[in-house]
Design a protein around this motif. Structure first.
Motif, PDB file in Angstrom:
ATOM      1  N   ASN A 150      68.337  70.154  55.260  1.00  0.00           N
ATOM      2  CA  ASN A 150      68.283  71.270  56.203  1.00  0.00           C
ATOM      3  C   ASN A 150      67.314  72.368  55.775  1.00  0.00           C
ATOM      4  OD1 ASN A 150      70.402  70.877  58.455  1.00  0.00           O
ATOM      5  ND2 ASN A 150      71.337  70.082  56.603  1.00  0.00           N
ATOM      6  N   GLY A 151      66.619  72.132  54.643  1.00  0.00           N
ATOM      7  CA  GLY A 151      65.556  73.028  54.229  1.00  0.00           C
ATOM      8  C   GLY A 151      65.987  74.351  53.631  1.00  0.00           C
ATOM      9  N   TYR A 152      67.218  74.443  53.137  1.00  0.00           N
ATOM     10  CA  TYR A 152      67.639  75.720  52.556  1.00  0.00           C
ATOM     11  C   TYR A 152      68.100  75.612  51.098  1.00  0.00           C
ATOM     12  CZ  TYR A 152      72.455  74.265  53.783  1.00  0.00           C
ATOM     13  OH  TYR A 152      73.641  73.589  53.897  1.00  0.00           O
ATOM     14  N   LEU A 153      67.814  74.507  50.439  1.00  0.00           N
ATOM     15  CA  LEU A 153      68.292  74.306  49.069  1.00  0.00           C
ATOM     16  C   LEU A 153      67.820  75.421  48.135  1.00  0.00           C
ATOM     17  CD1 LEU A 153      69.751  72.584  46.949  1.00  0.00           C
ATOM     18  CD2 LEU A 153      67.651  71.275  46.682  1.00  0.00           C
ATOM     19  N   ILE A 154      66.531  75.681  48.088  1.00  0.00           N
ATOM     20  CA  ILE A 154      65.987  76.694  47.168  1.00  0.00           C
ATOM     21  C   ILE A 154      66.471  78.085  47.566  1.00  0.00           C
ATOM     22  CG2 ILE A 154      63.880  77.734  46.229  1.00  0.00           C
ATOM     23  CD1 ILE A 154      64.503  74.794  45.327  1.00  0.00           C
ATOM     24  N   GLU A 155      66.435  78.383  48.866  1.00  0.00           N
ATOM     25  CA  GLU A 155      66.875  79.701  49.330  1.00  0.00           C
ATOM     26  C   GLU A 155      68.339  79.950  48.965  1.00  0.00           C
ATOM     27  OE1 GLU A 155      65.241  77.513  51.122  1.00  0.00           O
ATOM     28  OE2 GLU A 155      63.508  78.484  52.023  1.00  0.00           O
ATOM     29  N   ALA A 156      69.163  78.932  49.107  1.00  0.00           N
ATOM     30  CA  ALA A 156      70.582  79.081  48.786  1.00  0.00           C
ATOM     31  C   ALA A 156      70.796  79.251  47.286  1.00  0.00           C
ATOM     32  CB  ALA A 156      71.371  77.878  49.304  1.00  0.00           C
ATOM     33  N   LEU A 157      70.155  78.395  46.483  1.00  0.00           N
ATOM     34  CA  LEU A 157      70.351  78.484  45.032  1.00  0.00           C
ATOM     35  C   LEU A 157      69.801  79.783  44.438  1.00  0.00           C
ATOM     36  CD1 LEU A 157      69.707  74.792  43.955  1.00  0.00           C
ATOM     37  CD2 LEU A 157      71.891  76.011  44.005  1.00  0.00           C
ATOM     38  N   THR A 158      68.822  80.384  45.113  1.00  0.00           N
ATOM     39  CA  THR A 158      68.272  81.659  44.635  1.00  0.00           C
ATOM     40  C   THR A 158      68.908  82.844  45.373  1.00  0.00           C
ATOM     41  OG1 THR A 158      66.415  81.493  46.181  1.00  0.00           O
ATOM     42  CG2 THR A 158      66.064  80.661  43.931  1.00  0.00           C
ATOM     43  N   LEU A 159      69.933  82.561  46.169  1.00  0.00           N
ATOM     44  CA  LEU A 159      70.684  83.576  46.918  1.00  0.00           C
ATOM     45  C   LEU A 159      69.765  84.402  47.818  1.00  0.00           C
ATOM     46  CD1 LEU A 159      73.164  84.744  44.123  1.00  0.00           C
ATOM     47  CD2 LEU A 159      73.510  82.989  45.862  1.00  0.00           C
ATOM     48  N   GLY A 160      68.844  83.692  48.468  1.00  0.00           N
ATOM     49  CA  GLY A 160      67.902  84.332  49.370  1.00  0.00           C
ATOM     50  C   GLY A 160      68.581  84.892  50.601  1.00  0.00           C
ATOM     51  N   ALA A 161      67.917  85.852  51.230  1.00  0.00           N
ATOM     52  CA  ALA A 161      68.449  86.502  52.431  1.00  0.00           C
ATOM     53  C   ALA A 161      68.792  85.458  53.486  1.00  0.00           C
ATOM     54  CB  ALA A 161      67.428  87.494  52.972  1.00  0.00           C
ATOM     55  N   GLY A 162      69.951  85.594  54.076  1.00  0.00           N
ATOM     56  CA  GLY A 162      70.407  84.663  55.090  1.00  0.00           C
ATOM     57  C   GLY A 162      71.137  83.454  54.531  1.00  0.00           C
ATOM     58  N   PHE A 163      71.052  83.267  53.226  1.00  0.00           N
ATOM     59  CA  PHE A 163      71.683  82.098  52.597  1.00  0.00           C
ATOM     60  C   PHE A 163      72.567  82.498  51.419  1.00  0.00           C
ATOM     61  CE2 PHE A 163      67.866  80.660  54.678  1.00  0.00           C
ATOM     62  CZ  PHE A 163      68.326  79.581  55.413  1.00  0.00           C
ATOM     63  N   ARG A 164      72.932  83.774  51.344  1.00  0.00           N
ATOM     64  CA  ARG A 164      73.697  84.250  50.183  1.00  0.00           C
ATOM     65  C   ARG A 164      75.096  83.668  50.127  1.00  0.00           C
ATOM     66  NH1 ARG A 164      70.958  89.671  51.050  1.00  0.00           N
ATOM     67  NH2 ARG A 164      69.197  89.489  49.617  1.00  0.00           N
ATOM     68  N   LEU A 165      75.754  83.580  51.275  1.00  0.00           N
ATOM     69  CA  LEU A 165      77.119  83.035  51.257  1.00  0.00           C
ATOM     70  C   LEU A 165      77.120  81.569  50.842  1.00  0.00           C
ATOM     71  CD1 LEU A 165      78.989  84.543  54.332  1.00  0.00           C
ATOM     72  CD2 LEU A 165      79.619  84.727  51.936  1.00  0.00           C
ATOM     73  N   ILE A 166      76.298  80.751  51.464  1.00  0.00           N
ATOM     74  CA  ILE A 166      76.266  79.333  51.116  1.00  0.00           C
ATOM     75  C   ILE A 166      75.784  79.162  49.675  1.00  0.00           C
ATOM     76  CG2 ILE A 166      73.943  78.721  51.956  1.00  0.00           C
ATOM     77  CD1 ILE A 166      77.038  76.572  52.527  1.00  0.00           C
ATOM     78  N   VAL A 218      80.390  63.561  43.662  1.00  0.00           N
ATOM     79  CA  VAL A 218      79.872  63.202  44.983  1.00  0.00           C
ATOM     80  C   VAL A 218      79.807  64.431  45.892  1.00  0.00           C
ATOM     81  CG1 VAL A 218      80.286  61.794  47.050  1.00  0.00           C
ATOM     82  CG2 VAL A 218      80.573  60.786  44.773  1.00  0.00           C
ATOM     83  N   THR A 219      80.774  65.335  45.765  1.00  0.00           N
ATOM     84  CA  THR A 219      80.739  66.568  46.559  1.00  0.00           C
ATOM     85  C   THR A 219      79.483  67.369  46.252  1.00  0.00           C
ATOM     86  OG1 THR A 219      83.156  66.687  46.607  1.00  0.00           O
ATOM     87  CG2 THR A 219      81.959  68.715  47.117  1.00  0.00           C
ATOM     88  N   VAL A 220      79.182  67.550  44.976  1.00  0.00           N
ATOM     89  CA  VAL A 220      78.004  68.328  44.585  1.00  0.00           C
ATOM     90  C   VAL A 220      76.722  67.623  45.028  1.00  0.00           C
ATOM     91  CG1 VAL A 220      76.667  69.134  42.594  1.00  0.00           C
ATOM     92  CG2 VAL A 220      79.112  69.594  42.710  1.00  0.00           C
ATOM     93  N   LEU A 221      76.618  66.328  44.747  1.00  0.00           N
ATOM     94  CA  LEU A 221      75.393  65.603  45.113  1.00  0.00           C
ATOM     95  C   LEU A 221      75.149  65.616  46.615  1.00  0.00           C
ATOM     96  CD1 LEU A 221      75.483  62.532  42.692  1.00  0.00           C
ATOM     97  CD2 LEU A 221      74.061  64.595  42.525  1.00  0.00           C
ATOM     98  N   THR A 222      76.179  65.334  47.406  1.00  0.00           N
ATOM     99  CA  THR A 222      75.981  65.327  48.855  1.00  0.00           C
ATOM    100  C   THR A 222      75.738  66.727  49.395  1.00  0.00           C
ATOM    101  OG1 THR A 222      78.384  65.324  49.205  1.00  0.00           O
ATOM    102  CG2 THR A 222      77.237  63.178  49.280  1.00  0.00           C
ATOM    103  N   GLY A 223      76.332  67.738  48.777  1.00  0.00           N
ATOM    104  CA  GLY A 223      76.059  69.119  49.188  1.00  0.00           C
ATOM    105  C   GLY A 223      74.608  69.493  48.952  1.00  0.00           C
ATOM    106  N   LEU A 224      74.074  69.077  47.806  1.00  0.00           N
ATOM    107  CA  LEU A 224      72.661  69.343  47.514  1.00  0.00           C
ATOM    108  C   LEU A 224      71.754  68.583  48.488  1.00  0.00           C
ATOM    109  CD1 LEU A 224      72.807  69.289  43.606  1.00  0.00           C
ATOM    110  CD2 LEU A 224      72.553  71.304  45.085  1.00  0.00           C
ATOM    111  N   ILE A 225      72.144  67.353  48.830  1.00  0.00           N
ATOM    112  CA  ILE A 225      71.361  66.570  49.800  1.00  0.00           C
ATOM    113  C   ILE A 225      71.369  67.256  51.164  1.00  0.00           C
ATOM    114  CG2 ILE A 225      71.315  64.406  51.113  1.00  0.00           C
ATOM    115  CD1 ILE A 225      72.262  63.017  48.469  1.00  0.00           C
ATOM    116  N   VAL A 226      72.538  67.720  51.609  1.00  0.00           N
ATOM    117  CA  VAL A 226      72.626  68.416  52.900  1.00  0.00           C
ATOM    118  C   VAL A 226      71.749  69.662  52.891  1.00  0.00           C
ATOM    119  CG1 VAL A 226      74.170  69.764  54.401  1.00  0.00           C
ATOM    120  CG2 VAL A 226      74.895  67.519  53.557  1.00  0.00           C
ATOM    121  N   ALA A 227      71.808  70.445  51.807  1.00  0.00           N
ATOM    122  CA  ALA A 227      70.978  71.655  51.725  1.00  0.00           C
ATOM    123  C   ALA A 227      69.495  71.291  51.762  1.00  0.00           C
ATOM    124  CB  ALA A 227      71.317  72.431  50.457  1.00  0.00           C
ATOM    125  N   HIS A 228      69.122  70.215  51.080  1.00  0.00           N
ATOM    126  CA  HIS A 228      67.719  69.770  51.089  1.00  0.00           C
ATOM    127  C   HIS A 228      67.302  69.299  52.483  1.00  0.00           C
ATOM    128  CE1 HIS A 228      63.978  67.875  49.961  1.00  0.00           C
ATOM    129  NE2 HIS A 228      64.415  66.748  50.495  1.00  0.00           N
TER     130      HIS A 228
END
Length: 194
Positions: free
Chosen positions: A108-124, A96-106
């Motif tokens: 808020n529009g940063y899911l892909i940027e975060a998973l690809t360690l894009g600029a501004g989203f590297r820590l998350i 549930v932690t992983v699923l809800t975390g992915l939902i929150v990232a989606h």
């Protein structure tokens, strides 16, 4: 009062009812449905994360170090009753932690940027990858090995012992990863943009 507090599910039901009342009050006060859903999934993410990491720390700080001190005749109480129940909540807390975390990232529009360690989203993103590794370990290494170690599935004594060691090593690996993972999650949020 004792009867009420002796029933965990009654306590949880009242707690959820209070939370729902607060949520309806907050929703009516702020009038932002998108923000409300985002906040609700963040809440679920944190709630499940507390369950998951809390049980990870219980296993590593309490159960594993204490089991060698428990008299042999008392160990079945832990291995047959407490550990399987704790592992159930541990596994589903991770899921549930992983699923809800992915939902929150989606949301808020940063899911892909975060998973690809894009600029501004590297820590998350790094925190998300550490959490994904940890969840993988829970479901595909720790749980299968714990089932053998605890006798939930039949195994010879040598296999049980090896499985217990493997489960412990991967549980400790998750403990090792949990501190940087939590740092990444909390720090990215403190930096803003999430």
């Amino acid at each position: 009062m004792t009867k009420f507090f002796s029933n965990l599910w009654a306590v949880i039901a009242v707690s959820v009812a209070i939370m729902v009342a607060i949520a309806f009050w907050a929703h009516g006060t702020y009038g932002n449905p998108a923000g409300y859903y985002n906040g609700f999934f963040r809440f679920l993410h944190v709630l499940a994360g507390v369950m998951w990491i809390g049980l990870l720390y219980y296993f590593n700080f309490v159960q594993i170090p204490t089991m060698p001190k428990v008299p042999a005749e008392l160990k079945p109480g832990v291995s047959k009753y407490i550990a399987p129940e704790a592992l159930f909540w541990f596994r589903y807390g991770a899921l549930v932690t992983v699923l809800t975390g992915l939902i929150v990232a989606h949301l808020n529009g940063y899911l892909i940027e975060a998973l690809t360690l894009g600029a501004g989203f590297r820590l998350i993103g790094l925190g998300m990858w550490l959490a994904l590794i940890m969840a993988f370990n829970v479901w595909f290494v720790i749980w299968p090995n714990q089932k053998r170690a605890l006798g939930i599935v039949p195994a010879e004594d040598a296999v049980k012992a090896k499985s217990a060691t493997t489960a412990m090593i991967f549980s400790r690996t998750n403990t090792l990863l949990s501190i940087p993972m939590l740092y990444c999650m909390v720090t990215q949020g403190a930096l803003g943009g999430l």
